[in-house]
Design an enzyme around this catalytic site. Structure first.
Site, mmCIF file in Angstrom:
data_model
loop_
_atom_site.group_PDB
_atom_site.id
_atom_site.type_symbol
_atom_site.label_atom_id
_atom_site.label_comp_id
_atom_site.label_asym_id
_atom_site.label_seq_id
_atom_site.Cartn_x
_atom_site.Cartn_y
_atom_site.Cartn_z
ATOM 1 N N CYS A 33 0.827 -1.218 0.000
ATOM 2 C CA CYS A 33 0.000 0.000 0.000
ATOM 3 C C CYS A 33 0.857 1.261 0.000
ATOM 4 O O CYS A 33 0.360 2.348 -0.302
ATOM 5 C CB CYS A 33 -0.945 0.001 1.202
ATOM 6 S SG CYS A 33 -2.101 -1.371 1.140
ATOM 7 N N HIS A 63 -3.768 7.006 1.999
ATOM 8 C CA HIS A 63 -3.996 5.701 1.369
ATOM 9 C C HIS A 63 -5.398 5.234 1.746
ATOM 10 O O HIS A 63 -5.811 5.346 2.904
ATOM 11 C CB HIS A 63 -2.947 4.694 1.844
ATOM 12 C CG HIS A 63 -3.321 3.295 1.508
ATOM 13 N ND1 HIS A 63 -3.518 2.893 0.219
ATOM 14 C CD2 HIS A 63 -3.574 2.218 2.298
ATOM 15 C CE1 HIS A 63 -3.877 1.620 0.216
ATOM 16 N NE2 HIS A 63 -3.920 1.187 1.469
ATOM 17 N N ASN A 70 -10.072 -0.714 -1.537
ATOM 18 C CA ASN A 70 -8.628 -0.521 -1.385
ATOM 19 C C ASN A 70 -7.936 -1.068 -2.634
ATOM 20 O O ASN A 70 -7.932 -2.279 -2.861
ATOM 21 C CB ASN A 70 -8.168 -1.265 -0.118
ATOM 22 C CG ASN A 70 -6.669 -1.156 0.130
ATOM 23 O OD1 ASN A 70 -5.920 -0.688 -0.736
ATOM 24 N ND2 ASN A 70 -6.231 -1.587 1.287
HETATM 25 N N1 COA Z 1 -18.840 -9.510 6.720
HETATM 26 C C1 COA Z 1 -19.468 -9.827 7.875
HETATM 27 N N2 COA Z 1 -18.799 -10.170 8.988
HETATM 28 C C2 COA Z 1 -17.464 -10.173 8.925
HETATM 29 C C3 COA Z 1 -16.756 -9.847 7.750
HETATM 30 C C4 COA Z 1 -17.504 -9.516 6.619
HETATM 31 N N3 COA Z 1 -16.934 -9.168 5.466
HETATM 32 N N4 COA Z 1 -15.443 -9.933 8.002
HETATM 33 C C5 COA Z 1 -15.319 -10.302 9.295
HETATM 34 N N5 COA Z 1 -16.532 -10.451 9.843
HETATM 35 C C6 COA Z 1 -16.875 -10.843 11.204
HETATM 36 C C7 COA Z 1 -15.769 -11.575 11.897
HETATM 37 O O1 COA Z 1 -15.813 -12.956 11.578
HETATM 38 C C8 COA Z 1 -16.084 -11.321 13.344
HETATM 39 O O2 COA Z 1 -17.087 -12.181 13.757
HETATM 40 P P1 COA Z 1 -17.088 -12.822 15.248
HETATM 41 O O3 COA Z 1 -17.161 -11.628 16.174
HETATM 42 O O4 COA Z 1 -18.291 -13.661 15.240
HETATM 43 O O5 COA Z 1 -15.782 -13.556 15.339
HETATM 44 C C9 COA Z 1 -16.657 -9.907 13.348
HETATM 45 O O6 COA Z 1 -17.058 -9.663 11.986
HETATM 46 C C10 COA Z 1 -15.669 -8.857 13.776
HETATM 47 O O7 COA Z 1 -14.448 -9.083 13.083
HETATM 48 P P2 COA Z 1 -13.201 -8.172 13.277
HETATM 49 O O8 COA Z 1 -12.110 -8.628 12.358
HETATM 50 O O9 COA Z 1 -12.879 -8.054 14.720
HETATM 51 O O10 COA Z 1 -13.820 -6.787 12.760
HETATM 52 P P3 COA Z 1 -13.207 -5.348 12.817
HETATM 53 O O11 COA Z 1 -14.137 -4.468 13.529
HETATM 54 O O12 COA Z 1 -11.775 -5.365 13.235
HETATM 55 O O13 COA Z 1 -13.249 -4.923 11.286
HETATM 56 C C11 COA Z 1 -11.780 -4.718 9.397
HETATM 57 C C12 COA Z 1 -12.531 -5.658 10.325
HETATM 58 C C13 COA Z 1 -11.042 -5.578 8.373
HETATM 59 C C14 COA Z 1 -12.786 -3.848 8.664
HETATM 60 C C15 COA Z 1 -10.828 -3.829 10.219
HETATM 61 O O14 COA Z 1 -10.102 -4.609 11.121
HETATM 62 C C16 COA Z 1 -9.870 -3.071 9.368
HETATM 63 O O15 COA Z 1 -10.252 -2.245 8.572
HETATM 64 N N6 COA Z 1 -8.553 -3.293 9.512
HETATM 65 C C17 COA Z 1 -7.557 -2.661 8.694
HETATM 66 C C18 COA Z 1 -7.638 -3.240 7.342
HETATM 67 C C19 COA Z 1 -6.713 -2.646 6.367
HETATM 68 O O16 COA Z 1 -6.574 -1.471 6.354
HETATM 69 N N7 COA Z 1 -6.107 -3.475 5.529
HETATM 70 C C20 COA Z 1 -5.314 -3.062 4.471
HETATM 71 C C21 COA Z 1 -4.047 -2.495 5.004
HETATM 72 S S1 COA Z 1 -3.427 -1.278 4.080
#
Ligand code: COA
Length: 331
Positions: free
Chosen positions: A113, A258, A288
């Site tokens: 990224c 980003h 993204n």
């Molecule tokens: N749809 C529905 N539920 C989903 C899901 C989706 N696409 N993806 C994950 N879940 C579920 C998980 O399984 C979890 O369920 P559980 O509580 O029953 O275990 C729940 O949602 C919460 O998951 P979690 O990973 O803790 O969610 P979060 O609040 O951290 O959000 C992201 C997830 C990915 C949106 C967030 O962590 C994020 O944006 N991180 C940075 C990502 C990023 O920037 N990546 C690129 C780097 S440059």
């Protein structure tokens, strides 16, 4: 010593729009979950057979047209991607071939990224020392072909899109104009927090049936860990750039972060105390697109007249590696 000016911007995204509702047909997710956690509403995914080089050629042609120069004035290509058309020789040489620029150097760089910011740092150094005068800097990704579209991969699959952004960089002697400084970092202690395990040259073969069955070819991420580091490192990198120039966040006319997650961008904006009209986000429409997010957003911002000569532009990125970085550019 000359400075590096951005004299043209361009982008290309595939025509195929994939909405959150489309994704919900293939995996257990919902429009509401995706919008709430990420801000993403839709993304563009390529049709089968589209190459990164092809998207890059279109973005470069737009950037060259805006710059008002012919392709044969380009002295070098620097291209950021984590999804090369081929493991080797990458994407840059295919782009070079499409543009008919035989002989000029092509540097593909990773940095995920942060690819655009790393690329800007390298290209800026080449221009300042006088090695090259005009450089095409490109960020291009095809993420969609590498995502797990089952519920197992939903945390990653909903985030990513395909596309390309490009800028034409050229040496300038115009006082006060151009790249003021770039600041790039990495911390490999977190390499496996956001990565794809396979294909891997450490394995024999590069990828096995076992790997495929276990889904090791798909990107994996500890989302919360990435989030936590991103919202710390991005403001830190912006302050590093501002400090280096004796400027403050108040001096920023436009910040292009980003586009990883709208929530990340909003937290960065808040930590810097910037008003909404001084931050450009388009993740809602593209997801993204990794190395392509900043140049796509920049090209759109230029199209919308968001940057005027003399404005201070700040770009900042964070991603897999971890890698992160920032740059200040006087427009
Ligand atoms: N749809 C529905 N539920 C989903 C899901 C989706 N696409 N993806 C994950 N879940 C579920 C998980 O399984 C979890 O369920 P559980 O509580 O029953 O275990 C729940 O949602 C919460 O998951 P979690 O990973 O803790 O969610 P979060 O609040 O951290 O959000 C992201 C997830 C990915 C949106 C967030 O962590 C994020 O944006 N991180 C940075 C990502 C990023 O920037 N990546 C690129 C780097 S440059």
């Amino acid at each position: 010593m000359p400075r590096t000016a951005i004299i043209g911007t361009g982008f290309h995204v595939p025509e195929r729009v994939v909405t959150n509702h489309d994704l919900a047909q293939w995996m257990d997710t919902s429009d509401e979950w995706i919008r709430e956690r990420t801000g993403i509403e839709e993304r563009r995914w390529v049709e089968d057979g589209t190459t990164g080089a092809e998207m890059a050629r279109r973005a470069c042609e737009s950037a060259l047209a805006q710059a008002g120069i012919d392709a044969d004035e380009v002295d070098a290509i620097v291209l950021g991607t984590l999804s090369p058309d081929h493991f080797f020789p990458g994407t840059g040489v295919f782009l070079q071939r499409e543009l008919g620029l035989d002989g000029i150097p092509c540097l593909d760089l990773r940095a995920q990224c942060t690819g655009f910011v790393y690329g800007l740092s390298v290209a800026d150094a080449w221009i300042r020392v006088g090695q090259y005068r005009t450089i095409l800097l490109v960020g291009v990704e095809i993420q969609s072909t590498g995502l797990d579209l089952s519920t197992r991969g939903r945390d990653m699959a909903v985030l990513f899109g395909d596309g390309c952004g490009a800028v034409v960089l050229q040496a300038t002697d115009e006082a006060g104009r151009g790249v003021l400084s770039t600041h790039i970092h990495a911390d490999g202690r977190h390499a496996e927090v956001l990565w794809a395990d396979a294909p891997s040259s450490v394995g024999h073969p590069l990828i096995s049936v076992d790997d495929l069955e276990a889904g090791r070819q798909y990107p994996r991420m500890e989302g919360r860990e990435v989030f936590k580091h991103a919202v710390t490192r991005m403001p830190e990198a912006v302050h590093e750039a501002l400090d280096a120039q004796g400027l403050t966040a108040d001096d920023i006319d436009l910040l292009i972060p980003h586009q990883a997650n709208l929530r990340i961008s909003q937290m960065v904006q808040k930590r810097l105390g910037l008003a909404d009209d001084r931050v450009y986000n388009n993740i809602q429409r593209y997801g993204n697109t990794t190395a392509a997010t900043i140049p796509i957003a920049l090209a759109e911002a230029v199209e919308q007249g968001r940057l005027r000569r003399g404005d201070l532009l700040c770009v900042v990125a964070f991603g897999s590696g971890f890698t992160w970085g920032s740059a200040l550019i006087r427009w």
